[in-house]
Design a protein around this motif. Structure first.
Motif, short mmCIF file in Angstrom:
data_model
loop_
_atom_site.label_atom_id
_atom_site.label_comp_id
_atom_site.label_asym_id
_atom_site.label_seq_id
_atom_site.Cartn_x
_atom_site.Cartn_y
_atom_site.Cartn_z
N GLU A 26 0.82 -1.21 0.00
CA GLU A 26 0.00 0.00 0.00
C GLU A 26 0.86 1.25 0.00
O GLU A 26 0.57 2.23 -0.71
CB GLU A 26 -0.92 0.01 1.22
N ALA A 27 1.93 1.24 0.79
CA ALA A 27 2.75 2.44 0.92
C ALA A 27 3.56 2.74 -0.33
O ALA A 27 3.70 3.90 -0.72
CB ALA A 27 3.70 2.29 2.12
N PHE A 28 4.09 1.70 -0.97
CA PHE A 28 5.01 1.91 -2.09
C PHE A 28 4.43 1.52 -3.44
O PHE A 28 5.14 1.56 -4.45
CB PHE A 28 6.32 1.16 -1.84
N LEU A 130 12.20 8.04 9.19
CA LEU A 130 11.17 8.44 8.24
C LEU A 130 10.23 7.31 7.90
O LEU A 130 9.02 7.53 7.72
CB LEU A 130 11.85 8.96 6.96
N LEU A 131 10.75 6.10 7.83
CA LEU A 131 9.89 4.97 7.47
C LEU A 131 8.81 4.74 8.51
O LEU A 131 7.70 4.32 8.18
CB LEU A 131 10.74 3.71 7.29
N GLY A 132 9.12 5.01 9.77
CA GLY A 132 8.10 4.90 10.81
C GLY A 132 7.01 5.94 10.63
O GLY A 132 5.82 5.67 10.87
N LEU A 133 7.39 7.15 10.21
CA LEU A 133 6.40 8.19 9.97
C LEU A 133 5.51 7.85 8.78
O LEU A 133 4.33 8.20 8.76
CB LEU A 133 7.12 9.53 9.71
N PRO A 137 0.90 5.30 10.28
CA PRO A 137 -0.55 5.43 10.06
C PRO A 137 -1.15 4.23 9.33
O PRO A 137 -2.31 3.87 9.56
CB PRO A 137 -0.67 6.72 9.22
N ILE A 138 -0.38 3.62 8.42
CA ILE A 138 -0.90 2.48 7.67
C ILE A 138 -1.09 1.28 8.59
O ILE A 138 -2.06 0.52 8.45
CB ILE A 138 0.06 2.12 6.51
#
Length: 239
Positions: A26-28, A130-133, A137-138
């Motif tokens: 979903e993120a990438f 940054l990856l945690g940010l 939310p996902i």
């Protein structure tokens, strides 16, 4: 069959791995999203190599990017990856045509990649990877991993370092070609480095997070607290 292809075992750690894989897709944007960001560049360099016409190559790449965006719209898929691809291709095409240098088609994306690499590394050093940010939310954990789930913070930090170093290595290959190579060399190398580094980064992220503790669902906690408060209020009124 690879570990990414194996079905999760219900009620086991496999569920966490499956959730991690779904969140990363979903993120990438998954493989499709990677292809959508790579193919317009492939079309540009192929057309430019064949015709040596900057305007035709730019228009062809932008037209394909728009078609991919419309296809997502018709399928009612998420548009964030398509829009970012269209914007990036349009910006690169306009910049290249205005400057008259085909290499400038790739420069905005290269600068974005370099900036992203620096952001991953700096945020990891600062303890706010940054990856945690991006993924918090996902996973419905928001920033709970920072103070309540140190295992996940460690995993996000490792993954951010991986992304940063891989993107830095990619930039270290591309920028010398931008300065000293020609547009065709730069274009083909950039296409070749489009998907593999992304796949490696996503795979390493999956490995780190699959071994980390499960996320804390802060949304479920808030819903439970709200339900408890309502129950207490109703009990007080009934009493």
């Amino acid at each position: 069959m690879t570990s990414l292809d194996k079905p999760a075992e219900p009620g086991s750690h496999g569920d966490s791995r499956a959730a991690t894989e779904a969140a990363l897709l979903e993120a990438f944007g998954g493989v499709r999203g990677m292809v959508e960001t790579t193919v317009p560049g492939l079309v540009f360099v192929a057309v430019y190599t064949a015709h040596r016409d900057l305007h035709i190559a730019g228009i062809a790449a932008l037209a394909l990017s728009l078609v991919l965006g419309v296809a997502r719209l018709l399928r009612r898929d998420t548009l964030k990856h398509a829009f970012s691809g269209v914007f990036g291709v349009a910006f690169g095409a306009v910049f290249a045509m205005m400057s008259g240098d085909a290499k400038n088609f790739y420069l905005p994306g290269m600068l974005y990649t370099l900036g992203l690499a620096v952001a991953y590394i700096v945020t990891a050093l600062c303890g706010v990877p940054l990856l945690g940010l991006i993924l918090g939310p996902i996973f419905k954990e928001n920033l709970s991993w920072r103070t309540r789930n140190p295992g996940r913070k460690k995993a996000y930090t490792k993954a951010s370092w991986a992304w940063g170093l891989i993107l830095l290595a990619k930039s270290a290959v591309l920028f010398p070609l931008y300065w000293w190579g020609d547009a065709t060399q730069l274009g083909w190398v950039k296409v070749a480095l489009g998907i593999p580094p992304m796949l490696l980064s996503v795979y390493l992220t999956w490995i780190f997070l699959a071994k980390a503790p499960p996320p804390i669902d802060v949304f479920a906690e808030m819903e439970a607290a709200e339900a408890e408060a309502k129950a207490k209020a109703a009990a007080a009124q009934g009493g």
